[in-house]
Enzyme design. Structure first.
Site, PDB file in Angstrom:
ATOM      1  N   HIS A 184       0.955  -1.117   0.057  1.00 31.68           N
ATOM      2  CA  HIS A 184      -0.006  -0.045  -0.051  1.00 31.68           C
ATOM      3  C   HIS A 184       0.903   1.340  -0.100  1.00 31.68           C
ATOM      4  CE1 HIS A 184      -3.157  -2.678   2.227  1.00 31.68           C
ATOM      5  NE2 HIS A 184      -3.885  -2.224   1.207  1.00 31.68           N
ATOM      6  N   LYS A 239     -16.198  -7.594   5.560  1.00 32.59           N
ATOM      7  CA  LYS A 239     -14.764  -8.237   5.490  1.00 32.59           C
ATOM      8  C   LYS A 239     -14.251  -8.624   7.007  1.00 32.59           C
ATOM      9  CE  LYS A 239     -12.447  -7.184   1.196  1.00 32.59           C
ATOM     10  NZ  LYS A 239     -11.516  -6.596   0.422  1.00 32.59           N
ATOM     11  N   ARG A 281      -1.760  -5.791  -8.692  1.00 32.40           N
ATOM     12  CA  ARG A 281      -0.513  -6.747  -8.376  1.00 32.40           C
ATOM     13  C   ARG A 281      -0.436  -7.607  -9.199  1.00 32.40           C
ATOM     14  NH1 ARG A 281      -3.027  -7.698  -2.457  1.00 32.40           N
ATOM     15  NH2 ARG A 281      -4.815  -7.200  -3.608  1.00 32.40           N
ATOM     16  N   SER A 311      -2.780  -7.779   2.554  1.00 29.29           N
ATOM     17  CA  SER A 311      -3.348  -7.709   4.361  1.00 29.29           C
ATOM     18  C   SER A 311      -3.715  -9.058   4.706  1.00 29.29           C
ATOM     19  CB  SER A 311      -4.275  -6.737   4.358  1.00 29.29           C
ATOM     20  OG  SER A 311      -3.905  -5.432   3.612  1.00 29.29           O
TER      21      SER A 311
HETATM   22  P1  ADP Z   1     -10.176  -3.484  -0.518  1.00 29.15           P
HETATM   23  O1  ADP Z   1     -10.762  -4.136   0.263  1.00 29.15           O
HETATM   24  O2  ADP Z   1     -10.560  -2.089  -1.339  1.00 29.15           O
HETATM   25  O3  ADP Z   1      -9.375  -4.268  -1.796  1.00 29.15           O
HETATM   26  P2  ADP Z   1      -7.293  -3.393   0.283  1.00 29.15           P
HETATM   27  O4  ADP Z   1      -6.395  -2.868   1.618  1.00 29.15           O
HETATM   28  O5  ADP Z   1      -7.196  -4.944   0.288  1.00 29.15           O
HETATM   29  O6  ADP Z   1      -8.707  -2.850   0.153  1.00 29.15           O
HETATM   30  O7  ADP Z   1      -6.598  -2.749  -0.882  1.00 29.15           O
HETATM   31  C1  ADP Z   1      -6.837  -1.303  -1.361  1.00 29.15           C
HETATM   32  C2  ADP Z   1      -5.966  -1.107  -2.565  1.00 29.15           C
HETATM   33  O8  ADP Z   1      -4.567  -1.397  -2.591  1.00 29.15           O
HETATM   34  C3  ADP Z   1      -6.381  -2.288  -3.564  1.00 29.15           C
HETATM   35  O9  ADP Z   1      -6.467  -1.448  -5.111  1.00 29.15           O
HETATM   36  C4  ADP Z   1      -5.522  -3.211  -3.804  1.00 29.15           C
HETATM   37  O10 ADP Z   1      -5.224  -3.742  -5.162  1.00 29.15           O
HETATM   38  C5  ADP Z   1      -4.036  -2.432  -3.356  1.00 29.15           C
HETATM   39  N1  ADP Z   1      -3.101  -3.405  -2.806  1.00 29.15           N
HETATM   40  C6  ADP Z   1      -3.104  -4.161  -1.535  1.00 29.15           C
HETATM   41  N2  ADP Z   1      -2.026  -4.645  -1.639  1.00 29.15           N
HETATM   42  C7  ADP Z   1      -1.200  -4.095  -2.338  1.00 29.15           C
HETATM   43  C8  ADP Z   1      -0.009  -4.487  -2.932  1.00 29.15           C
HETATM   44  N3  ADP Z   1       0.936  -5.397  -2.321  1.00 29.15           N
HETATM   45  N4  ADP Z   1       0.571  -3.970  -3.803  1.00 29.15           N
HETATM   46  C9  ADP Z   1       0.100  -3.198  -4.531  1.00 29.15           C
HETATM   47  N5  ADP Z   1      -1.295  -2.721  -4.388  1.00 29.15           N
HETATM   48  C10 ADP Z   1      -1.901  -3.337  -3.169  1.00 29.15           C
END
Ligand code: ADP
Length: 164
Positions: free
Chosen positions: A17, A41, A93, A131
């Site tokens: 992130h 979630k 990703r 996460s």
């Molecule tokens: P959501 O529930 O909205 O998917 P997340 O916190 O899982 O929330 O992810 C928020 C954003 O950050 C999404 O666009 C996700 O693809 C991106 N994201 C999460 N982890 C990574 C990572 N390791 N590298 C790049 N982008 C990421």
């Protein structure tokens, strides 16, 4: 003033992130990190805890003073409008992210034609980082130090093992 919203669950924020955020800060004048409530979630951290961890975590990034952490619930495009932003930042990703993200972006554009979604790719060693994987490794006592910032390492230990 080019302003974007980076929404997500951030349960918890990872170095992936942070990588996306630092790229967004190079393109936009201001980036609002918007912590979604996402009760469906069943998050490990409360919305307020996630926002607080984000505030702490972003302090290590160059240009972090142009980033702001907020929380929101409800329709994302409505929230983006209230913030007077014109873009939504999402991270991609792998190809596996694409289908859902593409659908989401097109739906958001249908709901609000003036708001565009910008996809950014993280550094390749963050492409397998999520996460949920971090929480699983932490629960099993694995080492997560190179995947999340120090404040998140501490918070996970505290949350899972009730240690200081
Ligand atoms: P959501 O529930 O909205 O998917 P997340 O916190 O899982 O929330 O992810 C928020 C954003 O950050 C999404 O666009 C996700 O693809 C991106 N994201 C999460 N982890 C990574 C990572 N390791 N590298 C790049 N982008 C990421």
């Amino acid at each position: 003033m080019r302003r974007a919203v980076y929404p997500g669950s951030f349960d918890p924020i990872t170095n992936g992130h942070l990588d996306i955020l630092s790229r967004a800060l190079r393109i936009f004048d201001e980036v609002i990190i918007a912590v979604a409530r996402n009760e469906n979630k069943s998050p490990l951290f409360t919305q307020e805890e996630r926002a607080e961890l984000n505030r702490e975590a972003i302090k290590s990034l160059p240009g972090y003073e142009r980033a702001r952490v907020t929380s929101f619930s409800g329709l994302l495009v409505d929230y983006v409008l209230t913030q007077q932003a014109t873009a939504i930042i999402r991270g991609l990703r792998a190809v596996s992210d694409f289908e859902f993200e593409f659908q989401l972006a097109l739906m958001n554009r249908k709901l609000q034609a003036d708001i565009d979604t910008i996809f950014l790719m993280p550094k390749d060693n963050y492409t397998y980082l999520s996460s949920s994987l971090i929480k699983e490794i932490a629960r099993m006592g694995g080492n997560i130090d190179c995947f999340v910032p120090p404040c998140v390492q501490r918070a996970l230990k505290h949350k899972i093992f009730h240690t200081a």
